[in-house]
Design a protein around this motif. Structure first.
Motif, short mmCIF file in Angstrom:
data_model
loop_
_atom_site.label_atom_id
_atom_site.label_comp_id
_atom_site.label_asym_id
_atom_site.label_seq_id
_atom_site.Cartn_x
_atom_site.Cartn_y
_atom_site.Cartn_z
N LYS A 186 0.86 -1.19 0.00
CA LYS A 186 0.00 0.00 0.00
C LYS A 186 0.89 1.24 0.00
O LYS A 186 1.79 1.37 0.84
N VAL A 187 0.62 2.14 -0.95
CA VAL A 187 1.44 3.34 -1.09
C VAL A 187 0.52 4.56 -1.07
O VAL A 187 -0.46 4.64 -1.82
N LEU A 188 0.85 5.50 -0.20
CA LEU A 188 0.12 6.77 -0.10
C LEU A 188 0.99 7.87 -0.68
O LEU A 188 2.15 8.02 -0.31
N VAL A 189 0.42 8.66 -1.61
CA VAL A 189 1.14 9.77 -2.23
C VAL A 189 0.33 11.04 -2.05
O VAL A 189 -0.89 11.05 -2.26
N THR A 190 1.01 12.12 -1.66
CA THR A 190 0.35 13.43 -1.66
C THR A 190 0.93 14.25 -2.81
O THR A 190 2.11 14.12 -3.14
N ALA A 191 0.08 15.09 -3.42
CA ALA A 191 0.53 15.80 -4.61
C ALA A 191 -0.17 17.15 -4.74
O ALA A 191 -1.25 17.37 -4.19
N GLY A 192 0.48 18.04 -5.52
CA GLY A 192 -0.14 19.31 -5.86
C GLY A 192 -0.02 20.37 -4.79
O GLY A 192 0.59 20.16 -3.74
N PRO A 193 -0.64 21.52 -5.04
CA PRO A 193 -0.59 22.63 -4.08
C PRO A 193 -1.79 22.61 -3.15
O PRO A 193 -2.76 21.88 -3.38
N THR A 194 -1.71 23.39 -2.11
CA THR A 194 -2.90 23.65 -1.28
C THR A 194 -3.36 25.08 -1.52
O THR A 194 -2.60 25.91 -2.04
N GLN A 195 -4.60 25.35 -1.16
CA GLN A 195 -5.18 26.68 -1.31
C GLN A 195 -5.70 27.15 0.05
O GLN A 195 -6.51 26.46 0.67
N ILE A 204 -4.37 31.89 -1.09
CA ILE A 204 -2.92 31.81 -1.16
C ILE A 204 -2.56 30.40 -1.62
O ILE A 204 -3.08 29.41 -1.11
N THR A 205 -1.67 30.32 -2.60
CA THR A 205 -1.26 29.01 -3.09
C THR A 205 0.20 29.06 -3.54
O THR A 205 0.93 30.00 -3.19
N ASN A 206 0.64 28.08 -4.31
CA ASN A 206 2.01 28.05 -4.81
C ASN A 206 2.02 27.53 -6.25
O ASN A 206 0.97 27.27 -6.83
N HIS A 207 3.20 27.35 -6.82
CA HIS A 207 3.31 27.02 -8.25
C HIS A 207 3.31 25.52 -8.54
O HIS A 207 3.54 25.13 -9.69
N SER A 208 3.05 24.69 -7.57
CA SER A 208 3.10 23.24 -7.81
C SER A 208 2.05 22.82 -8.84
O SER A 208 0.88 23.20 -8.75
#
Length: 399
Positions: A186-195, A204-208
């Protein structure tokens, strides 16, 4: 060694999409062979596929222009994956009932490799109970189904029946071709920006872009893992066969990570999570007033620190770090302080590396070692990261 992909093309207007599929597979250095039904040649000339694949196209089971061999048997033995795209209702009916009356169905029946069916037809035909039952039988026989999509069809009808996007079909082929060393993991991945909301309009966010995280999630899935992807808002296509959870804020990501973290074999945290959030977002849009605006920020939960503190026995924790200065020092400190097994670090100052790019140049940092990698695609890096995460286990590298 090159994987051999046999593409079966049947008589439908979507046959032209198979041209792009063959072209893309050749660019990825697969060996590609095309078999067409006679009806398919009414839509695309065999010469087109011969030019794109570099191999003679098979149409007639008894073509005497081939060197003497049993052509349908030789292709059936050679194939690592057999794809029918587009697959008409007629051909689907034939293959589930074992009919073999042309080169395509004969070769398909003889092949023992992994098989992918990509239906494309009129909505009425697709929804007909007979076709529904036949597609269900394909599933029961172990064939992978790449479902048709909805839209305006060639006949003028609106509905489900369009051939899936070429990229989606390629994704299924890559999955079928990959070894499965992570089966049962089992593999958990987090990705992308938050808002982080300022008011109902702004945040407020970022460039991901999320590209690195999505590439890792897909690679883990291809290698057989049961993958959960917790993602901020991105413009990327959804990942089939992956449990994807969409979030917006750092708090939402933290809550979702806590739900899934304890029973994961490996956690890879690529997401660019905000370190601060607006303490009290405005209930209404903030109007322009004065020369300056002051926002009071409060610290968000440190997800990686939480995971490091609560790491389960034999669980692998991999963090990511984007730096603008002192890359090795800052990333090494983060790796140790957050109790990571390894940390993938890169500098935003490196050309073609970091946010929004399709490539990345990273340093793999462990508490006792530092490994510099060359610039590579994020897809290639994804497999390398997984190999590093499961180092020491019975892991088969990606071919």
């Amino acid at each position: 060694m090159k994987k051999c992909i046999v593409i079966g093309v049947t008589g439908g207007i979507a046959a032209f999409k198979a041209c792009q599929l063959v072209s893309n597979l050749k660019k990825k250095e697969y060996e590609v062979h095309v078999i067409m039904t006679k009806n398919a040649t009414e839509f695309v000339a065999p010469l087109t596929f011969e030019s794109l694949s570099g191999n003679r196209v098979s149409v007639d089971t008894f073509d005497r222009n081939f060197e003497y061999n049993v052509q349908h048997i030789s292709l059936a033995k050679k194939a690592d994956v057999f794809v029918i795209a587009p697959a008409t209702a007629n051909v689907i009916a034939k293959i589930v009932h074992g009919l073999a009356d042309d080169m395509l169905t004969t070769t398909f029946l003889a092949a023992s490799c992994k098989k992918i069916i990509c239906p494309a037809m009129n909505t009425g035909m697709l929804n007909n109970p007979v076709t529904v039952e036949n597609i269900d039988k394909c599933n029961q026989l172990g064939y992978m189904i790449v479902e048709a999509t909805s839209g305006l069809l060639a006949c003028g009808d609106e509905g489900k029946g369009k051939l899936a996007d070429v990229q989606t079909i390629e994704d299924a082929i890559e999955y079928a071709c990959s070894p499965k060393p992570l089966l049962g993991k089992k593999v958990l991945v987090t990705a992308g920006p938050t808002q982080e909301a300022i008011d109902p309009v702004r945040f407020i966010t970022n460039h991901s872009s999320g590209k690195m995280g999505y590439a890792i999630a897909k690679a883990a899935r291809n290698l057989g893992a049961d993958v959960t992807l917790i993602s901020g808002q991105t413009n990327l296509e959804p990942c089939p066969m992956i449990n994807t959870i969409q979030i917006k804020s750092a708090k939402e990501m933290f809550e979702e990570v806590k739900k899934y973290a304890s029973n994961q074999d490996c956690i890879i945290k690529t997401a660019a999570v905000a370190d601060y959030t607006v303490k009290e977002p405005a209930l209404n849009k903030i109007k322009k007033q004065g020369e300056t605006l002051t926002l009071e920020l409060s610290k968000t939960d440190d997800i990686l620190a939480y995971l490091g503190k609560n790491k389960q026995a034999n669980q692998i924790l991999c963090g990511f770090a984007m730096e603008t200065e002192n890359l090795i020092e800052n990333a090494s400190n983060k790796c140790i302080n957050k109790n990571c097994d390894l940390l993938i670090a890169n500098s935003i100052n490196e050309k073609d590396s970091g946010f929004q790019t399709d490539t990345n140049k990273v340093v793999i940092i462990r508490p006792q070692s530092i490994t510099h990698l060359e610039l590579m695609s994020k897809e290639e890096l994804a497999y390398r990261v997984l190999e590093e995460c499961f180092k020491g286990e019975d892991y088969v590298t990606h071919n």
